[in-house]
Structure formats: structure tokens, C-alpha cells
Design an enzyme around this catalytic site. Structure first.
Site, PDB file in Angstrom:
ATOM      1  N   GLU A 102      13.516  -2.863   4.897  1.00  0.00           N
ATOM      2  CA  GLU A 102      14.703  -2.179   5.406  1.00  0.00           C
ATOM      3  C   GLU A 102      14.367  -0.709   5.673  1.00  0.00           C
ATOM      4  O   GLU A 102      13.514  -0.113   5.011  1.00  0.00           O
ATOM      5  CB  GLU A 102      15.862  -2.289   4.422  1.00  0.00           C
ATOM      6  CG  GLU A 102      15.705  -1.541   3.126  1.00  0.00           C
ATOM      7  CD  GLU A 102      16.954  -1.607   2.258  1.00  0.00           C
ATOM      8  OE1 GLU A 102      17.934  -0.912   2.572  1.00  0.00           O
ATOM      9  OE2 GLU A 102      16.942  -2.375   1.275  1.00  0.00           O
ATOM     10  N   SER A 103      15.038  -0.139   6.641  1.00  0.00           N
ATOM     11  CA  SER A 103      14.679   1.192   7.116  1.00  0.00           C
ATOM     12  C   SER A 103      15.776   2.206   6.869  1.00  0.00           C
ATOM     13  O   SER A 103      16.936   1.989   7.252  1.00  0.00           O
ATOM     14  CB  SER A 103      14.372   1.142   8.618  1.00  0.00           C
ATOM     15  OG  SER A 103      14.164   2.446   9.131  1.00  0.00           O
ATOM     16  N   GLY A 104      15.395   3.321   6.247  1.00  0.00           N
ATOM     17  CA  GLY A 104      16.317   4.430   6.065  1.00  0.00           C
ATOM     18  C   GLY A 104      16.571   5.207   7.341  1.00  0.00           C
ATOM     19  O   GLY A 104      17.424   6.099   7.371  1.00  0.00           O
ATOM     20  N   ARG A 173      17.144  11.076   4.384  1.00  0.00           N
ATOM     21  CA  ARG A 173      16.510  10.185   3.392  1.00  0.00           C
ATOM     22  C   ARG A 173      15.374  10.850   2.632  1.00  0.00           C
ATOM     23  O   ARG A 173      14.944  10.364   1.585  1.00  0.00           O
ATOM     24  CB  ARG A 173      15.987   8.930   4.078  1.00  0.00           C
ATOM     25  CG  ARG A 173      14.850   9.196   5.063  1.00  0.00           C
ATOM     26  CD  ARG A 173      14.296   7.915   5.647  1.00  0.00           C
ATOM     27  NE  ARG A 173      13.289   8.202   6.673  1.00  0.00           N
ATOM     28  CZ  ARG A 173      12.489   7.268   7.190  1.00  0.00           C
ATOM     29  NH1 ARG A 173      12.565   6.016   6.780  1.00  0.00           N
ATOM     30  NH2 ARG A 173      11.610   7.593   8.121  1.00  0.00           N
ATOM     31  N   ASN A 189      -0.400 -16.154   2.524  1.00  0.00           N
ATOM     32  CA  ASN A 189      -0.909 -17.498   2.272  1.00  0.00           C
ATOM     33  C   ASN A 189      -1.396 -17.569   0.829  1.00  0.00           C
ATOM     34  O   ASN A 189      -1.392 -16.560   0.109  1.00  0.00           O
ATOM     35  CB  ASN A 189      -2.007 -17.866   3.274  1.00  0.00           C
ATOM     36  CG  ASN A 189      -3.186 -16.903   3.242  1.00  0.00           C
ATOM     37  OD1 ASN A 189      -3.799 -16.685   2.196  1.00  0.00           O
ATOM     38  ND2 ASN A 189      -3.513 -16.321   4.406  1.00  0.00           N
ATOM     39  N   ARG A 200      -2.443  -7.840  -9.929  1.00  0.00           N
ATOM     40  CA  ARG A 200      -1.131  -7.298 -10.271  1.00  0.00           C
ATOM     41  C   ARG A 200      -0.428  -8.022 -11.420  1.00  0.00           C
ATOM     42  O   ARG A 200       0.742  -7.750 -11.693  1.00  0.00           O
ATOM     43  CB  ARG A 200      -0.228  -7.327  -9.034  1.00  0.00           C
ATOM     44  CG  ARG A 200      -0.773  -6.536  -7.857  1.00  0.00           C
ATOM     45  CD  ARG A 200      -0.934  -5.062  -8.169  1.00  0.00           C
ATOM     46  NE  ARG A 200      -1.372  -4.305  -6.983  1.00  0.00           N
ATOM     47  CZ  ARG A 200      -1.565  -3.005  -6.951  1.00  0.00           C
ATOM     48  NH1 ARG A 200      -1.372  -2.283  -8.046  1.00  0.00           N
ATOM     49  NH2 ARG A 200      -1.958  -2.407  -5.849  1.00  0.00           N
TER      50      ARG A 200
END
Length: 246
Positions: A102-104, A173, A189, A200
Site C-alpha cells: 500500500e502506498s502513502g 507521510r 515459490n 528469518r
């Protein structure tokens, strides 16, 4: 129309992450037909209708001897909600991954922020490569929560003040912290996911130790749960061979 101060949203706080498997084409049979084309040619397509259980040994052999390309012929797309700092670590993984976040620049960002819960170890001891995290005190936990809430609240008030004054979202932002929650689609994949999990997550079966930040490990654990259901034979071979990506 710009929001008035009375309409401005109140900050909310979370300590979790969410991971949803939104679509996939992934199964153990994908590994088998991809591997057998080298010796069977077009007859390898017969693997699509066969029970992969009979070829568990082949999957284990491929994993053990690190013949990795057969593990790439599948796809999983996850929808992930987590703090921005998690995504900045996540996007260090580039080979075999695709992302859309999602973009600010294009939407007003919601005031949802990360505060660690009481189970999150706060104190780092040791040096890089050999450090561990240990429990913090109740006072440290309370301090962390209070300072984070204050910082988040002031930052979001500044963000709203700029938006209400007509400043562009892509400029406003800049005042927001990396503890803000964001969301993204991540497609991978099995081979790229195994590499991610090897770095991680911490696991008792891992031959090579890893030192992930806990918050990205939380995402990894949830992705692993979903993948294990889709490709149980591949997942078992991954663990049996030290959780090293082929």
C-alpha cells in the site's frame, strides 16, 4: 474535503502480524514433474495424476543434494499486515519474490501502530553474531509502551495537521514512524520461501543458526504454517536436511 480535527482518527495499537494465503498453485507433485523431465521428457507429465507420496525419496534427494530448480515451479501469494520496519527487512529478499505494498502517496494512512507485548524480549546481550535477547523488566516494558504511544500520537497529529492544511500525502507521510502498520502482497515459490525461512526464523532443526528480528520471524512462522499444508513432503525434507534452501 479535508477532515476536521473532530473527524481525525484516534491511534490504535497492535502487537501482532497477520498473514493470509490468498492464492496458490503449489503441491509436492510440482517438484516431481519438474525433476523428472530431465530423464522422462514428456512422460514426466504423468506425475500430475500420481500420488506424490510414492516419490518422497526423490524430493528428499533433491533437497539433500541441493538440486533447487524443481522447487521453483509453484507459486504462493500472501497478504501480510505488519509494521513498516518488517517490510523493509522483508524486501531484502529479492530473488524469487514479487511485492506490492500500500502506498502513502495514494491513500491516507491509518493510525495503526506497533507496540510489543509482554512476551517480546527487550534486552540485547552480546555482540553481533553471538547476541541473545532476554526478558526486560516491567518498568522497561511500561516505558517502551508509554514512549512509543507518545511518539506515535505526536507523529500522527503532525501528519494530520499537514494533510488538513492541504499538504500532499507523499510529503506529509515523511513524519510517520516505521512502527506504522502497512500491508502488502508477497508472491514467492517454495525455493525462495525456504531461503527466507532459513534466515528469518530460528528452528531446532536448522544446521545454520540465524538471528532474526522477532517481528519478521512472526511473519515467517505464519507463512511456514500455510506452506507446510500445501507441500508436506517438501516441508518435511526441508526440515530433515537442516532447513537449508536447495
Amino acid at each position: 474535503m479535508s477532515a476536521t480535527p473532530a473527524e481525525n482518527a484516534k491511534p490504535t495499537y497492535r502487537s501482532d502480524v497477520t498473514v493470509e494465503l490468498v492464492k496458490h498453485t503449489a503441491g509436492d507433485s510440482d517438484v516431481l514433474w519438474a525433476a523428472r523431465v530431465s530423464t522422462a521428457g514428456e512422460q514426466s507429465l504423468e506425475e500430475l495424476s500420481k500420488d506424490p507420496e510414492r516419490s518422497q525419496g526423490l524430493i528428499n534427494y533433491l533437497m539433500r543434494d541441493r538440486h533447487g530448480s524443481p522447487f521453483e515451479h509453484n507459486s504462493m501469494t500472501f497478504f501480510i499486515s505488519a509494521p513498516i520496519f518488517v517490510f523493509r527487512e522483508f524486501m531484502r529478499h529479492r530473488v524469487g519474490w514479487s511485492y506490492n505494498e500500500e502506498s502513502g502517496r495514494y491513500r491516507r494512512l491509518e493510525p495503526v501502530f506497533y507496540i510489543p507485548d509482554a512476551e517480546r524480549k527487550l534486552i540485547q546481550e552480546g555482540r553481533p553474531g553471538k547476541y541473545v535477547f532476554v526478558e526486560g523488566t516491567q518498568a522497561q516494558q511500561e516505558l517502551t509502551g508509554r514512549v512509543m504511544e507518545d511518539s506515535y500520537r505526536h507523529a500522527y497529529e503532525a501528519y494530520e495537521e499537514m494533510l488538513d492544511a492541504g499538504v500532499a500525502r507523499e510529503v506529509a507521510r515523511a513524519v510517520l514512524p516505521v512502527g506504522l502498520y502497512s500491508s502488502m502482497y508477497a508472491t514467492c515459490n517454495a525455493r525462495s520461501l525456504m531461503h527466507f525461512l532459513g534466515l528469518r526464523t530460528q528452528h531446532e532443526d536448522a544446521k545454520v543458526p540465524s538471528f532474526p528480528q522477532r517481528e519478521i520471524e512472526m511473519v515467517g512462522e505464519k507463512m511456514e504454517q500455510q506452506w507446510a499444508k500445501l507441500m508436506p513432503l517438501t516441508y518435511a525434507a526441508f526440515n530433515a536436511n537442516g532447513r537449508i534452501a536447495p
